[in-house]
Design an enzyme around this catalytic site. Sequence first.
Site, PDB file in Angstrom:
ATOM      1  N   CYS A   1      37.049  38.488  43.173  1.00  0.00           N
ATOM      2  CA  CYS A   1      37.508  39.817  43.598  1.00  0.00           C
ATOM      3  C   CYS A   1      36.529  40.870  43.095  1.00  0.00           C
ATOM      4  CB  CYS A   1      38.914  40.095  43.069  1.00  0.00           C
ATOM      5  SG  CYS A   1      40.177  39.020  43.777  1.00  0.00           S
TER       6      CYS A   1
ATOM      7  N   ASP B   1      43.779  44.815  43.461  1.00  0.00           N
ATOM      8  CA  ASP B   1      45.218  44.936  43.192  1.00  0.00           C
ATOM      9  C   ASP B   1      45.372  46.086  42.199  1.00  0.00           C
ATOM     10  OD1 ASP B   1      47.777  44.739  42.137  1.00  0.00           O
ATOM     11  OD2 ASP B   1      47.707  42.570  41.815  1.00  0.00           O
TER      12      ASP B   1
ATOM     13  N   ASN C   1      40.594  44.952  34.979  1.00  0.00           N
ATOM     14  CA  ASN C   1      39.170  44.900  35.322  1.00  0.00           C
ATOM     15  C   ASN C   1      38.398  46.073  34.747  1.00  0.00           C
ATOM     16  OD1 ASN C   1      40.364  43.928  38.550  1.00  0.00           O
ATOM     17  ND2 ASN C   1      39.694  42.535  36.947  1.00  0.00           N
TER      18      ASN C   1
ATOM     19  N   ILE D   1      48.086  48.619  46.992  1.00  0.00           N
ATOM     20  CA  ILE D   1      49.309  48.490  46.206  1.00  0.00           C
ATOM     21  C   ILE D   1      50.206  47.520  46.963  1.00  0.00           C
ATOM     22  CG2 ILE D   1      51.364  49.667  45.337  1.00  0.00           C
ATOM     23  CD1 ILE D   1      49.646  52.275  45.348  1.00  0.00           C
TER      24      ILE D   1
END
Length: 266
Positions: free
Chosen positions: A149, A172, A180, A211
């Site tokens: 990701c 996300d 992250n 979201i």
Amino acid sequence: MTVPTPYEDLLRKIAEEGSHKDDRTGTGTTSLFGQQIRFDLNEGFPLLTTKKVHFHSVVGELLWFLQGDSNVKWLQDNNIRIWNEWADEDGELGPVYGVQWRSWPTPDGRHIDQISGALETLRNNPDSRRNIVSAWNVSELENMALPPCHLLFQLYVADGKLSCQLYQRSADMFLGVPFNIASYALLTHMFAQQAGLEVGEFIWTGGDCHIYDNHKEQVAEQLSREARPYPTLELNKAASMFEYSFDDITVSGYDPHPLIRGKVAV
């Protein structure tokens, strides 16, 4: 004192302006494309305060990446379970982040240690515009438990300060991105320390910033809270980039609002 809230500002923007989209997990999302957040790492360590972020897991996962590991056993031994949902029965994830960072395979059978290469470039050619580390190995995506990701970061030096920009294809926003942000901010500090530089900015750039539908209530709760000042990172210098331990990495002054739980979309 007004506390900067770049993450929360983007979270609110997505909630208010995003488009509804279907997704691989079948959960449904509200999404915006091509967003960016900037953090001045001299103004505190960006560990969110509008909800508690589990810093032990942030540190452990990064140390695990830096070892080039692909099995969750070390994480589990250190009470970190964030990768369990994707591991096979033997704990394997395939050639995910750490493997690509430390041992990117070449067609002639060699392996490239991108992290060591990036550090060498910082020391010997800090003005390079090619100081990039990628986890997006197209030839090995099908063997990964989950394609990366957060897939690529670039290091940039100006006026003796190191900045890092991350590109995250799938973000996300409620569960993953706070983690992250802290992880790559920490990585930036580690690179800077090992290269004898100060820190500059961490710039987070997202592709599909979303979201999940089953996080809407949690996001509303988080956005109702008043942000508090960021903590301070305390980083003991290790002998090398790959010899940091949990004991070397702590934060002081972290006073977050309580944890808000949400289900991971697998």
